[in-house]
Structure formats: structure tokens, C-alpha cells
Design an enzyme around this catalytic site. Structure first.
Site, mmCIF file in Angstrom:
data_model
loop_
_atom_site.group_PDB
_atom_site.id
_atom_site.type_symbol
_atom_site.label_atom_id
_atom_site.label_comp_id
_atom_site.label_asym_id
_atom_site.label_seq_id
_atom_site.Cartn_x
_atom_site.Cartn_y
_atom_site.Cartn_z
ATOM 1 N N HIS A 65 0.816 -1.220 0.000
ATOM 2 C CA HIS A 65 0.000 0.000 0.000
ATOM 3 C C HIS A 65 0.847 1.266 0.000
ATOM 4 C CE1 HIS A 65 0.296 -0.101 4.537
ATOM 5 N NE2 HIS A 65 0.319 1.209 4.358
ATOM 6 N N ASP A 107 -0.311 -7.546 1.594
ATOM 7 C CA ASP A 107 0.266 -6.201 1.664
ATOM 8 C C ASP A 107 1.788 -6.277 1.780
ATOM 9 O OD1 ASP A 107 0.398 -3.460 1.773
ATOM 10 O OD2 ASP A 107 -0.227 -3.314 3.876
ATOM 11 N N SER A 200 4.483 2.245 7.957
ATOM 12 C CA SER A 200 4.043 1.268 6.966
ATOM 13 C C SER A 200 5.258 0.760 6.205
ATOM 14 C CB SER A 200 3.065 1.915 5.980
ATOM 15 O OG SER A 200 1.867 2.246 6.606
#
Length: 250
Positions: A65, A107, A200
Site C-alpha cells: 500500500h 500487503d 508502513s
């Protein structure tokens, strides 16, 4: 009606987890200078946007992402993003064909660098699991990254790290109610420790091995609601990773 409820729940979850970008470590400490030499900052024209970690001279692992914010380069070899560093442009981004968005899982992303990174006293690799693994409940691990240290706080330049404990996956599923497959849970549950909007793509490190990738938490709340932080389980993607490393392509 049941189908509508499921679609609404999935939409809410997707909206929440997409707020995981940015990079924040909560209740952590400044990382020692000689530690975590595998850490990577993914950057675009505005600067740091996601974390990552070096697994070969040509490849960095991050979250799929993170591609939504269009990183174009990586910075290595420093804990302070304003200090002298090593920079490489991103030549290619490799994501699983099944990846759709952070809410549906898968992911994970491998970034092929424009040229090989020279390993030295400032830049090192981190090991991945060699086979599929099962994490023990309560196992002590760590997560690191750059960014704010509290809700609405200021971005920091120095890498920060915090210890977190692995949470039973079945308990995690009960609290989230709708988790994608192939994930791990650690931190952010009955504790103020963990990641917040971001980091992230950074690694969950247990026993000096990268076992997870920071994927999502709940919204912009850095005081931690009673839901665990969620990571992509790296060991579930080893055949895919190893094929890319061997062929140096995807």
C-alpha cells in the site's frame, strides 16, 4: 441484508487501514546508532513516506500500500534523515498479483534498486525466515520507524524503536472481526506501545529476523484503541520472494 452488512464493514475497515501511511512509533526510544542497519526510508518528492528493510544488495521489502504515495527513491545508512546517507532510485516495484488494497491483504512489496547497495559498517541486510513459521503468543519483538510520536505531533528525523509482544491470532481476529489472511498481530492492544499512522512497510523483528511488515492499525488514534496492530506475515510469501531474488526481476 447480510451481504450489505459485510460490504459496509469491509468499506469501513478499508477506510481505516488506509490511514496507516506516514510513519510513527509510539512510546518508543531513539534507536542506538549501531543498530538496525537494515532500515530504509522510502521517499517521494516530499520526503519520507514509508519504511522498509534491506534483504539483498538489490532489494528492499516494504508494504504494497506504500505504492499509493509513489515512492521514487530509498535512503539507507542513517538513523537521522537529515544526515549523510546512501540513496538509490527505485527501478521496479513488485507486488503479488492478488494484491488489491490493504484491507484485502497480501500487503507486501519488493523494490528493485537502480544499482546494488554496498554493504558496510552503516548498511547491512536483515534475515528473513527460511520456512513458514508460527509465532509464540507473547513473544517479544520490536518495530521501528521515522515520524510523529503522538497523535497530531511533529515529524521527527531520528529513527525510533519500541518493543511489542506478539498477540494470539485468534484473539486478534475476534477484536478486528474481519482480518485478511496471512497476517500477524503485535502491540497496540491494552498497551500504548506500537506503530501509528505509518511506519508502513517497516519490519516486525523477532530474534534478529524480519517476520512481519507493518500493514495497518485503526485510524489516526495513537493512544491505541483495543485492537492489535496488524502486520503481513512474511513467511507466507517466501516462495514468491525467493523467486524474485533469484531472477532479480518480477
Amino acid at each position: 441484508m447480510h451481504g450489505l452488512h459485510k460490504r459496509l464493514l469491509f468499506h469501513v475497515l478499508t477506510c481505516l487501514v488506509q490511514n496507516a501511511l506516514g510513519g510513527k512509533i509510539i512510546d518508543g526510544d531513539k534507536a542506538p546508532e549501531n543498530s538496525m542497519l537494515y532500515m530504509v526510508s522510502l521517499q517521494n518528492i516530499r520526503g519520507h513516506v514509508c519504511g522498509g528493510f534491506l534483504i539483498s544488495e538489490y532489494f528492499v521489502v516494504s508494504a504494497a500500500h506504500c505504492d499509493h504515495v509513489n515512492p521514487t527513491r530509498v535512503v539507507l545508512g542513517t538513523h537521522n534523515l537529515k544526515a549523510e546517507n546512501t540513496m538509490r532510485y527505485i527501478e521496479k516495484k513488485c507486488k503479488p498479483p492478488s494484491y488489491e488494497n490493504v484491507g484485502t491483504g497480501n500487503d507486501i512489496m519488493l523494490l528493485k534498486l537502480s544499482s546494488a547497495v554496498q554493504l558496510n559498517e552503516r548498511v547491512q541486510l536483515i534475515q528473513l525466515p527460511k520456512t513458514e513459521i508460527s509465532m509464540k503468543d507473547g513473544e517479544k519483538c520490536s518495530v521501528a520507524g521515522w515520524g510523529m510520536t503522538e497523535t497530531g505531533g511533529a515529524i521527527v528525523d531520528d529513527l525510533r524503536v519500541v518493543d511489542v509482544s506478539v498477540i494470539n491470532l485468534e484473539d486478534c481476529k475476534k477484536t478486528w472481526q474481519n482480518l485478511p489472511a496471512n497476517v500477524l498481530c503485535a502491540g497496540g492492544y491494552d498497551t500504548k506501545k506500537g506503530f501509528c499512522q505509518g511506519d508502513s512497510g517497516g519490519p516486525l523483528v523477532c530474534n534478529r529476523m524480519a517476520v512481519g511488515i507493518v500493514s495497518f492499525n485503526r485510524n489516526y488514534n495513537c493512544t491505541y484503541p483495543n485492537v492489535p496492530n496488524v502486520y503481513t506475515d512474511i513467511s507466507k510469501y517466501l516462495p514468491w520472494i525467493n523467486k524474485i531474488l533469484e531472477e532479480k526481476n518480477c
